[in-house]
Structures are given as C-alpha cells and as structure tokens.
Design a protein around this motif. Sequence first.
Motif, PDB file in Angstrom:
ATOM      1  N   ASN A  41     -20.507  10.354 -30.715  1.00  0.00           N
ATOM      2  CA  ASN A  41     -20.678  11.045 -31.986  1.00  0.00           C
ATOM      3  C   ASN A  41     -19.640  12.158 -32.054  1.00  0.00           C
ATOM      4  OD1 ASN A  41     -21.838  11.618 -34.483  1.00  0.00           O
ATOM      5  ND2 ASN A  41     -23.218  13.133 -33.602  1.00  0.00           N
ATOM      6  N   HIS A  42     -18.778  12.135 -33.057  1.00  0.00           N
ATOM      7  CA  HIS A  42     -17.727  13.137 -33.243  1.00  0.00           C
ATOM      8  C   HIS A  42     -16.850  13.254 -31.994  1.00  0.00           C
ATOM      9  CE1 HIS A  42     -19.538  14.358 -36.985  1.00  0.00           C
ATOM     10  NE2 HIS A  42     -20.688  14.635 -36.379  1.00  0.00           N
ATOM     11  N   SER A  43     -16.431  12.139 -31.431  1.00  0.00           N
ATOM     12  CA  SER A  43     -15.579  12.010 -30.248  1.00  0.00           C
ATOM     13  C   SER A  43     -16.215  12.542 -28.968  1.00  0.00           C
ATOM     14  CB  SER A  43     -14.207  12.664 -30.466  1.00  0.00           C
ATOM     15  OG  SER A  43     -14.298  14.068 -30.419  1.00  0.00           O
ATOM     16  N   ARG A  44     -17.486  12.888 -28.991  1.00  0.00           N
ATOM     17  CA  ARG A  44     -18.204  13.338 -27.798  1.00  0.00           C
ATOM     18  C   ARG A  44     -19.091  12.196 -27.293  1.00  0.00           C
ATOM     19  NH1 ARG A  44     -16.102  18.285 -27.196  1.00  0.00           N
ATOM     20  NH2 ARG A  44     -16.250  19.648 -28.975  1.00  0.00           N
ATOM     21  N   VAL A  45     -19.143  12.036 -25.990  1.00  0.00           N
ATOM     22  CA  VAL A  45     -19.949  10.989 -25.375  1.00  0.00           C
ATOM     23  C   VAL A  45     -21.243  11.619 -24.869  1.00  0.00           C
ATOM     24  CG1 VAL A  45     -20.063   9.275 -23.528  1.00  0.00           C
ATOM     25  CG2 VAL A  45     -17.919   9.669 -24.724  1.00  0.00           C
TER      26      VAL A  45
END
Length: 183
Positions: A41-45
Amino acid sequence: MRALTDEEMKTVLDKLANYMSDLKSLIAPLEDGDRYVFRLNHSRVYYVKLSIANLATSIARDSLLSLGTCLGKLTKTGKFRLHITALPIIAAGARHKIWVKENGAQPFLYGSNVVKAHVGRWSEDCPEHQGCVVYSMADIPLGFGVTARSTTEARRLDPTGVVCFRQADCGEYLRDEDTLFAG
C-alpha cells in the motif's frame, strides 16, 4: 492495498533472507487456521494476518494509512529497503547477532556504526557483508545492520575498526518520525 507480485515478493524475501534463517515460519499457517501475508500500500510492504487484510479491502486505498507491521518500502527502481519497524520480525528469526556493551548502545542508537571496542560478543562463523541484528547485553534488539568483516577478521581488528554497518536502529523512531510513516 494489494498482494505483492511474484517479482516484488522475491525482492522482499531475498532481503529478509539476508537477516533471517527460517523464512518458512513467516508464511506458515497459524494454529487458528489463519496465516500472515505480505500486502503493498503506497509503496510500503506490510506483514499482516490474512483475515485482517481481507477486512481492510472494504477501506479505500487512499484512506488506509497503515495495516499490520510495516516491513519496509519498495523503491521506484524495484529495490526493497527495510524499516526499523521490521525489527521484531527480523529479531525473532535472526541468523547472526551482535551484542553491544552499554557504552556502545548509545552511539549505535544515535546512528553510528558498531566498532569492535563496543562489541560484547557476536555469533560464531558470521561471514562478511551478511545481515545481523544488534542487541544490547540484556538481549534487547536495538537495530540491524550488515557485517563489515567476518568474525575471524574482526577478532584481529583494532578497537576502532568497524564491525557492523548500521542499517536501522531504534533511534530512527525519534530522528525520522516525520518521514517514517508518511507516504
């Protein structure tokens, strides 16, 4: 929030394999039948239970800020950068460990590398450029890094020689509080 692609999953697991000895325990089914999954989500894992991830699908992606444990961030070039928030997960399955003395904990938490004079003990047979978790002498995980020298080479170093390059430490919660959880 979406599941990771095969390429993204390989990148994340390769990074985690540098620090952990058993990756199967991360994705193995739990006793209650649930299991943990990786979500982006939003380049966060994020590392979250599947049942909670399924409930989160009813929330719009733009409205969802965080879910589960943030492991790190996928960069635009496709690399994966671990965050300090992944420390409890990494520390639970750490392959190589370094324990720092009390006089070395504070410099490490302020962002310095670990020098030989600050090392209380370390794991045997730790190779060079391998991920390791840094602990206090009271077995409290302080952060993680990459070994600068193998264990046998580090024994011959002078006291000011760097043993471990810092990647992340618990002091980041204070130093980077503005950007750590921001998109």
